[in-house]
Design a protein around this motif. Sequence first.
Motif, PDB file in Angstrom:
ATOM      1  N   TRP A  31      -7.012   2.839  -1.439  1.00  0.00           N
ATOM      2  CA  TRP A  31      -8.247   2.982  -1.790  1.00  0.00           C
ATOM      3  C   TRP A  31      -9.261   1.719  -2.310  1.00  0.00           C
ATOM      4  N   SER A  78      -9.496  -2.099  -3.542  1.00  0.00           N
ATOM      5  CA  SER A  78      -9.810  -2.930  -2.803  1.00  0.00           C
ATOM      6  C   SER A  78      -8.588  -4.447  -3.349  1.00  0.00           C
ATOM      7  N   ARG A 122       1.114  -1.454  -0.213  1.00  0.00           N
ATOM      8  CA  ARG A 122       0.277   0.070   0.375  1.00  0.00           C
ATOM      9  C   ARG A 122       0.842   0.679   0.034  1.00  0.00           C
ATOM     10  N   GLU A 134     -10.332  -5.722  -5.944  1.00  0.00           N
ATOM     11  CA  GLU A 134     -10.505  -4.832  -7.120  1.00  0.00           C
ATOM     12  C   GLU A 134      -8.926  -5.769  -8.256  1.00  0.00           C
TER      13      GLU A 134
END
Length: 278
Positions: A78, A80, A56, A83
């Motif tokens: 943000w 996921s 991240r 995704e």
Amino acid sequence: MKQLAFDFFNALMPKAPERERGSAQKKQPRLPKAPPAVEKREAFTLTPAFSYRLERAKRKTVGFIVDERGLTVRAPRWVSVAEIEKMISEREGWIQKKLAQFADWQKELGTQSVHFVHGAEIPYLGRPMRLYLDPSATAVFQDKTKEGLRLVINLPLDSDERRVKDWVQVWFKKEAERYLGSRLRAIADRALLSYSGWGLSSAKGRWGSCSSDRKIRLNWRLIHLDPDIVDYVIAHELAHLDEMNHGPKFWQRVAEIDPGYENARQKLKGIYIPTLPF
């Protein structure tokens, strides 16, 4: 660490939540100054199956990095996991190809690694340049002899390779700034284009970039490549000043700036940054 980095464009990503999307356009949210969160995702269902590392990071795009650890995905907080894995699945064939290519490149690097010693050769604008250690020299400079180009380095013959490499890299970066800057100015003037600024990049997965504020960055390692390839990369980034995409109008603009770009573009496809000396 040798690696390949590939960044997808924003258009390939899911939209950010409204409150984050609005703030991202103005200023990135402040995040704690800590190492990026790393999560290893096991047994991902592709054929053949492989694991990937998820980091991240404070960024706007999802980036894929292939290195000796396999696949690393760097993504905004943000986006996921579902995704991200959907993106991976949609590009499974492409990713598997890059993983296989990197494995082959690692094998090749075993025989192509440069030893920074007296007599070694480093590519300079597509031509071999021989390293020449001379403790009596007063500086590091380029010299042309009957045998070809050489880079004279004011160091003893028995100098540590790491020290030689550092001096050589400094020279190549300075030469890249001089040469790339002069070519950028010349090509931009010929194409009647203006940019707000430019600088060198050390990216491991891209040769150049052009931002919306008309600033251009060129990978300093271009100094190793043929002049026609350098000119193509510069033309590519200058064309983005008019077309911030890769549509038909963009490639038409590239052809206007550099009519012979297609041959250079094909040659560039066979050159991989991890196989270069630095």
